[in-house]
Structures are given as C-alpha cells and as structure tokens.
Motif scaffolding. Sequence first.
Motif, PDB file in Angstrom:
ATOM      1  N   ALA A 275      -0.507  -0.779   7.753  1.00 18.72           N
ATOM      2  CA  ALA A 275      -1.210  -1.987   7.847  1.00 18.72           C
ATOM      3  C   ALA A 275      -0.756  -2.485   9.281  1.00 18.72           C
ATOM      4  O   ALA A 275       0.534  -2.362   9.543  1.00 18.72           O
TER       5      ALA A 275
ATOM      6  N   PRO B 154       0.889  -1.201   0.037  1.00 18.17           N
ATOM      7  CA  PRO B 154       0.006  -0.043  -0.146  1.00 18.17           C
ATOM      8  C   PRO B 154       1.003   1.333  -0.088  1.00 18.17           C
ATOM      9  O   PRO B 154       1.960   1.340   0.654  1.00 18.17           O
TER      10      PRO B 154
ATOM     11  N   ALA C 248      -3.121  -6.229   4.339  1.00 23.63           N
ATOM     12  CA  ALA C 248      -2.576  -5.501   3.191  1.00 23.63           C
ATOM     13  C   ALA C 248      -1.119  -5.864   2.844  1.00 23.63           C
ATOM     14  O   ALA C 248      -0.510  -5.659   1.846  1.00 23.63           O
ATOM     15  N   GLU C 249      -0.312  -6.091   3.813  1.00 19.15           N
ATOM     16  CA  GLU C 249       1.172  -6.081   3.772  1.00 19.15           C
ATOM     17  C   GLU C 249       1.452  -7.469   3.208  1.00 19.15           C
ATOM     18  O   GLU C 249       1.352  -8.611   4.115  1.00 19.15           O
TER      19      GLU C 249
END
Length: 209
Positions: free
Chosen positions: A70, A62, A80-81
């Motif tokens: 995150a 992101p 997200a990571e």
Amino acid sequence: MASASGTDAHSPATCQSNFEQGVALALHLWPDLTLAVQNNWGGPDSEDKRDWFGGAVVELFPDLTKAPPAVQDDAGDSGAEPDVGYVEEFILQVMLDEFEVNVDDDSSFEVADQIVRVRGECLKGKFDEVDALRRRWEGRKSSKVVFKKAEDQDDDTDWDTDEGDDEDDEEGGGEIEMEDAPPLTSTKKEKEAPEVDEEGFTKVSKKKR
C-alpha cells in the motif's frame, strides 16, 4: 545469499518473512508480555498465546505475497496499512483479554511503533530494524544462559562472583526476565495473611479461582 540489490532480497516472500520475524521479535522483547507469560497470567498455554499474538498482529497487515504494498498519501494515511495508534490499541486489547493485564506505561506505544517501522522498511526491501531486533534477542538469550547457571551454583566460581544476586546490575537488562519489566496492573491478587480467632485457632478460608 543474494545481495541487497538482488531480486531475492526484495521479493515479496522475503519481505513478508522478515516482517513476520520482526513482529515476533518485538513481542518477545516486550517486558510486559514476557512477565505475563512467565507468570502464566494467560493460563497454562501462555506461551502458545504469545505465538498466536504474533500471528494476529501480522494479520492486521496485508500479506505481501498476495497483495501489492500500500502506498501512503501525503498525510501518511493508507487504505490498507494500519497506523501506530491502531496497532497499539490492538495489542493493548489482546493483553487485557488474553493475559488479564492492563498495561499502564508507554511500552505499548514503543512496541507498536517498532512494528510499524519494521513494516515500513520491509515494504522497501530493507531489514535494518529486523536485524537490530535479532541482535538484541540473541544478546539477551546469551545472557540468560549465564544467569541460569549462576542460579544453579551454590559455591563461588571464577566466572560467577555474585551467584546471580546482582542480575539487576547488568547494563541493558541482559536477560528477558522480569527485572527490567515495567510495573503492570494485573487481576492477580496476593495471598492474604491468615486470620486467628480469640482462642488461637487459625481460620481457613476457601481459595477463589
């Protein structure tokens, strides 16, 4: 310049910028990728592909200027990571698809792990890993200039006693050249020996491209 505790040092833009630099440095310091670029295994635009490669890796994560960091749970998972395994799988696929190279050593894991460590630090507003990569890169660039000069000299000088023949002896591989690169499995074939018929004539065969 703001101190480490200042607002600017922890701003999303600063953290994102350092993360992008860290990814670029990690890839430029990867001997496997360096060898592929030097030999144009990705075609005449291999250097441009390496730049694109860095951007593609960054986009796996992101953008810190557009989304909040995150937070990982107790198991180390994040929605997200991407983790090290995911990043490694991605860079291996790019090496195969774009440079026709199958990396058969552990360097891909080391690069992926380094990228994820850089990311973790940048999320906290820390840049020790990025600074270490930058120092490695600057050190290799400085050594590379000396090696190039040695290759251009035919006679002995005070600063060049081996005329570039003992570059492999440099500790830490002071150059981002191929002497410290691990073995790769490439689709490129070596030139075959010419065939000679019974009358002594050399057979000529078409090159495959």
